[in-house]
Scaffold this motif. Structure first.
Motif, PDB file in Angstrom:
ATOM      1  N   PHE A   8     -75.930  24.066 -69.465  1.00 53.71           N
ATOM      2  CA  PHE A   8     -77.232  24.658 -69.165  1.00 53.71           C
ATOM      3  C   PHE A   8     -77.906  23.837 -68.079  1.00 53.71           C
ATOM      4  CE2 PHE A   8     -77.971  21.495 -72.379  1.00 53.71           C
ATOM      5  CZ  PHE A   8     -79.180  20.911 -72.046  1.00 53.71           C
ATOM      6  N   ASP A   9     -78.845  24.469 -67.389  1.00 52.04           N
ATOM      7  CA  ASP A   9     -79.574  23.833 -66.297  1.00 52.04           C
ATOM      8  C   ASP A   9     -81.061  24.053 -66.542  1.00 52.04           C
ATOM      9  OD1 ASP A   9     -80.800  23.071 -63.907  1.00 52.04           O
ATOM     10  OD2 ASP A   9     -79.325  24.084 -62.631  1.00 52.04           O
ATOM     11  N   VAL A  10     -81.793  22.978 -66.836  1.00 54.09           N
ATOM     12  CA  VAL A  10     -83.222  23.124 -67.129  1.00 54.09           C
ATOM     13  C   VAL A  10     -83.998  23.590 -65.901  1.00 54.09           C
ATOM     14  CG1 VAL A  10     -83.268  21.527 -69.083  1.00 54.09           C
ATOM     15  CG2 VAL A  10     -83.694  20.677 -66.780  1.00 54.09           C
ATOM     16  N   GLY A  11     -83.425  23.463 -64.721  1.00 51.20           N
ATOM     17  CA  GLY A  11     -84.073  23.938 -63.508  1.00 51.20           C
ATOM     18  C   GLY A  11     -83.994  25.448 -63.345  1.00 51.20           C
ATOM     19  N   LYS A  12     -83.167  26.111 -64.147  1.00 55.20           N
ATOM     20  CA  LYS A  12     -82.990  27.553 -64.027  1.00 55.20           C
ATOM     21  C   LYS A  12     -83.501  28.321 -65.248  1.00 55.20           C
ATOM     22  CE  LYS A  12     -79.165  27.153 -60.859  1.00 55.20           C
ATOM     23  NZ  LYS A  12     -77.785  27.471 -60.564  1.00 55.20           N
ATOM     24  N   LEU A  13     -84.303  27.681 -66.074  1.00 58.18           N
ATOM     25  CA  LEU A  13     -84.786  28.321 -67.293  1.00 58.18           C
ATOM     26  C   LEU A  13     -85.680  29.511 -66.997  1.00 58.18           C
ATOM     27  CD1 LEU A  13     -85.768  25.233 -69.485  1.00 58.18           C
ATOM     28  CD2 LEU A  13     -83.645  26.546 -69.539  1.00 58.18           C
ATOM     29  N   VAL A  14     -85.505  30.570 -67.775  1.00 55.35           N
ATOM     30  CA  VAL A  14     -86.447  31.684 -67.783  1.00 55.35           C
ATOM     31  C   VAL A  14     -87.406  31.360 -68.920  1.00 55.35           C
ATOM     32  CG1 VAL A  14     -86.773  34.156 -68.131  1.00 55.35           C
ATOM     33  CG2 VAL A  14     -84.747  33.329 -66.916  1.00 55.35           C
ATOM     34  N   ILE A  15     -88.646  31.118 -68.548  1.00 56.43           N
ATOM     35  CA  ILE A  15     -89.670  30.693 -69.498  1.00 56.43           C
ATOM     36  C   ILE A  15     -90.318  31.926 -70.128  1.00 56.43           C
ATOM     37  CG2 ILE A  15     -91.834  29.401 -69.735  1.00 56.43           C
ATOM     38  CD1 ILE A  15     -89.383  27.692 -68.875  1.00 56.43           C
ATOM     39  N   PHE A  16     -90.614  31.839 -71.417  1.00 54.20           N
ATOM     40  CA  PHE A  16     -91.335  32.917 -72.088  1.00 54.20           C
ATOM     41  C   PHE A  16     -92.293  32.304 -73.096  1.00 54.20           C
ATOM     42  CE2 PHE A  16     -87.530  32.140 -74.465  1.00 54.20           C
ATOM     43  CZ  PHE A  16     -87.888  32.244 -75.792  1.00 54.20           C
ATOM     44  N   GLU A  17     -93.374  33.016 -73.359  1.00 54.69           N
ATOM     45  CA  GLU A  17     -94.395  32.505 -74.260  1.00 54.69           C
ATOM     46  C   GLU A  17     -94.028  32.795 -75.707  1.00 54.69           C
ATOM     47  OE1 GLU A  17     -99.108  33.003 -75.260  1.00 54.69           O
ATOM     48  OE2 GLU A  17     -98.428  33.375 -73.220  1.00 54.69           O
ATOM     49  N   VAL A  18     -94.079  31.771 -76.528  1.00 53.03           N
ATOM     50  CA  VAL A  18     -93.809  31.925 -77.956  1.00 53.03           C
ATOM     51  C   VAL A  18     -95.117  32.128 -78.701  1.00 53.03           C
ATOM     52  CG1 VAL A  18     -92.958  30.730 -80.010  1.00 53.03           C
ATOM     53  CG2 VAL A  18     -91.634  30.669 -77.903  1.00 53.03           C
ATOM     54  N   ASN A  29     -91.087  33.384 -94.987  1.00 48.30           N
ATOM     55  CA  ASN A  29     -91.949  32.227 -95.210  1.00 48.30           C
ATOM     56  C   ASN A  29     -91.890  31.204 -94.086  1.00 48.30           C
ATOM     57  OD1 ASN A  29     -92.666  33.348 -97.623  1.00 48.30           O
ATOM     58  ND2 ASN A  29     -91.282  32.083 -98.840  1.00 48.30           N
ATOM     59  N   MET A  30     -90.699  30.889 -93.625  1.00 51.14           N
ATOM     60  CA  MET A  30     -90.527  29.854 -92.606  1.00 51.14           C
ATOM     61  C   MET A  30     -89.755  30.419 -91.417  1.00 51.14           C
ATOM     62  SD  MET A  30     -91.685  26.815 -93.911  1.00 51.14           S
ATOM     63  CE  MET A  30     -90.735  25.578 -93.099  1.00 51.14           C
ATOM     64  N   PRO A  31     -90.337  31.380 -90.716  1.00 46.25           N
ATOM     65  CA  PRO A  31     -89.594  31.976 -89.606  1.00 46.25           C
ATOM     66  C   PRO A  31     -89.487  31.005 -88.436  1.00 46.25           C
ATOM     67  CG  PRO A  31     -91.840  32.759 -89.568  1.00 46.25           C
ATOM     68  CD  PRO A  31     -91.691  31.909 -90.806  1.00 46.25           C
ATOM     69  N   SER A  32     -88.527  31.238 -87.584  1.00 49.39           N
ATOM     70  CA  SER A  32     -88.400  30.486 -86.349  1.00 49.39           C
ATOM     71  C   SER A  32     -89.157  31.257 -85.287  1.00 49.39           C
ATOM     72  CB  SER A  32     -86.930  30.352 -85.960  1.00 49.39           C
ATOM     73  OG  SER A  32     -86.854  29.883 -84.639  1.00 49.39           O
ATOM     74  N   LYS A  33     -90.294  30.747 -84.877  1.00 52.43           N
ATOM     75  CA  LYS A  33     -91.119  31.482 -83.921  1.00 52.43           C
ATOM     76  C   LYS A  33     -90.416  31.666 -82.582  1.00 52.43           C
ATOM     77  CE  LYS A  33     -95.490  30.397 -86.028  1.00 52.43           C
ATOM     78  NZ  LYS A  33     -96.758  29.744 -85.934  1.00 52.43           N
ATOM     79  N   HIS A  34     -89.674  30.643 -82.133  1.00 54.67           N
ATOM     80  CA  HIS A  34     -89.028  30.786 -80.827  1.00 54.67           C
ATOM     81  C   HIS A  34     -87.900  31.817 -80.873  1.00 54.67           C
ATOM     82  CE1 HIS A  34     -86.173  27.775 -82.467  1.00 54.67           C
ATOM     83  NE2 HIS A  34     -85.315  28.371 -81.650  1.00 54.67           N
ATOM     84  N   ALA A  35     -87.109  31.823 -81.939  1.00 53.33           N
ATOM     85  CA  ALA A  35     -86.009  32.791 -82.044  1.00 53.33           C
ATOM     86  C   ALA A  35     -86.565  34.214 -82.204  1.00 53.33           C
ATOM     87  CB  ALA A  35     -85.090  32.444 -83.212  1.00 53.33           C
ATOM     88  N   LEU A  36     -87.612  34.370 -82.999  1.00 52.64           N
ATOM     89  CA  LEU A  36     -88.229  35.682 -83.174  1.00 52.64           C
ATOM     90  C   LEU A  36     -88.790  36.185 -81.849  1.00 52.64           C
ATOM     91  CD1 LEU A  36     -89.316  38.069 -84.817  1.00 52.64           C
ATOM     92  CD2 LEU A  36     -91.279  36.634 -85.434  1.00 52.64           C
ATOM     93  N   ARG A  37     -89.505  35.328 -81.151  1.00 51.55           N
ATOM     94  CA  ARG A  37     -90.097  35.755 -79.871  1.00 51.55           C
ATOM     95  C   ARG A  37     -89.017  36.055 -78.833  1.00 51.55           C
ATOM     96  NH1 ARG A  37     -92.248  38.893 -77.378  1.00 51.55           N
ATOM     97  NH2 ARG A  37     -93.316  38.369 -75.478  1.00 51.55           N
ATOM     98  N   PHE A  38     -87.945  35.282 -78.821  1.00 51.03           N
ATOM     99  CA  PHE A  38     -86.829  35.535 -77.904  1.00 51.03           C
ATOM    100  C   PHE A  38     -86.213  36.906 -78.198  1.00 51.03           C
ATOM    101  CE2 PHE A  38     -82.178  34.760 -76.936  1.00 51.03           C
ATOM    102  CZ  PHE A  38     -82.300  34.845 -75.559  1.00 51.03           C
ATOM    103  N   ALA A  39     -86.034  37.208 -79.485  1.00 51.73           N
ATOM    104  CA  ALA A  39     -85.483  38.510 -79.872  1.00 51.73           C
ATOM    105  C   ALA A  39     -86.401  39.629 -79.408  1.00 51.73           C
ATOM    106  CB  ALA A  39     -85.296  38.570 -81.391  1.00 51.73           C
ATOM    107  N   GLN A  40     -87.706  39.484 -79.647  1.00 50.57           N
ATOM    108  CA  GLN A  40     -88.671  40.517 -79.289  1.00 50.57           C
ATOM    109  C   GLN A  40     -88.877  40.622 -77.778  1.00 50.57           C
ATOM    110  OE1 GLN A  40     -91.784  38.935 -81.740  1.00 50.57           O
ATOM    111  NE2 GLN A  40     -91.465  40.485 -83.324  1.00 50.57           N
ATOM    112  N   ALA A  41     -88.688  39.527 -77.071  1.00 46.67           N
ATOM    113  CA  ALA A  41     -88.923  39.513 -75.623  1.00 46.67           C
ATOM    114  C   ALA A  41     -87.759  40.086 -74.827  1.00 46.67           C
ATOM    115  CB  ALA A  41     -89.229  38.087 -75.163  1.00 46.67           C
ATOM    116  N   GLY A  42     -86.632  40.358 -75.479  1.00 48.01           N
ATOM    117  CA  GLY A  42     -85.536  40.951 -74.725  1.00 48.01           C
ATOM    118  C   GLY A  42     -84.150  40.701 -75.254  1.00 48.01           C
ATOM    119  N   ALA A  43     -83.983  39.716 -76.142  1.00 46.93           N
ATOM    120  CA  ALA A  43     -82.642  39.416 -76.642  1.00 46.93           C
ATOM    121  C   ALA A  43     -82.117  40.496 -77.566  1.00 46.93           C
ATOM    122  CB  ALA A  43     -82.622  38.064 -77.348  1.00 46.93           C
ATOM    123  N   CYS A  44     -83.013  41.277 -78.151  1.00 46.75           N
ATOM    124  CA  CYS A  44     -82.620  42.411 -78.988  1.00 46.75           C
ATOM    125  C   CYS A  44     -83.378  43.642 -78.522  1.00 46.75           C
ATOM    126  CB  CYS A  44     -82.963  42.156 -80.467  1.00 46.75           C
ATOM    127  SG  CYS A  44     -82.049  40.810 -81.213  1.00 46.75           S
TER     128      CYS A  44
END
Length: 170
Positions: free
Chosen positions: A43-53, A130-145
């Motif tokens: 991975f390359d941190v210089g090429k990250l696609v940033i999204f708001e969680v 109860n203990m969701p992963s906010k980043h994984a949920l937001r990634f799914a909702q933002a386009g991964a699913c």
């Protein structure tokens, strides 16, 4: 990033609808078996696609598009997620996402020394509850699913991450 109250309401409504859709389709397939998991990709941190969680989060989340894979054989989206703090500290995880069941799994974590450490006996965890992963949920909702379905391609997933309104009707 500032949001207008109307757009916050619309986002909340869409997120709740997505939760209902996932719950409807989250029927476990007894025959399902996960494919052999490939090793963590570069991975390359210089090429990250940033999204708001979360608007209140002190962390910035991003995914390197080159790390994303969509496995049609087992229906898992795999990716490297990077969470960065204002001080420059990073948490890097190699994860998988099952859109059909609304679950995610962490396969490995990247150490500050530059090595992957595999998670012993990783387990699928729900995106909701109860203990969701906010980043994984937001990634799914933002386009991964695409609700409970896989995205059509990595390019389609990345376009949706870069433009949250991509593919949405007015």
């Amino acid at each position: 990033m500032k949001f207008k109250p109307a757009s916050l309401f619309a986002c909340g409504l869409l997120l709740s609808l997505s939760s209902a859709v996932w719950a409807q389709f989250a029927v476990e397939d007894a025959e399902w078996k996960e494919s052999e998991v490939p090793p963590p990709p570069a991975f390359d941190v210089g090429k990250l696609v940033i999204f708001e969680v979360s608007p209140n989060s002190s962390l910035v989340y991003g995914v390197d598009p080159a790390s994303i894979s969509i496995s049609k054989s087992d229906g898992v989206v795999r990716y490297v997620m990077v969470a960065s703090s204002a001080s420059g500290a990073r948490n890097v995880m190699y994860e998988g996402l099952r859109c059909s069941t609304g679950e995610f799994k962490t396969y490995a974590r990247y150490s500050p020394e530059g090595r992957w450490s595999m998670v012993s006996d990783p387990e699928w965890r729900p995106l909701f509850g109860n203990m969701p992963s906010k980043h994984a949920l937001r990634f799914a909702q933002a386009g991964a699913c695409d609700n409970a379905a896989l995205p059509l391609s990595v390019n389609a997933l990345v376009r949706r991450l870069k433009n949250p309104n991509f593919g949405m009707t007015p």
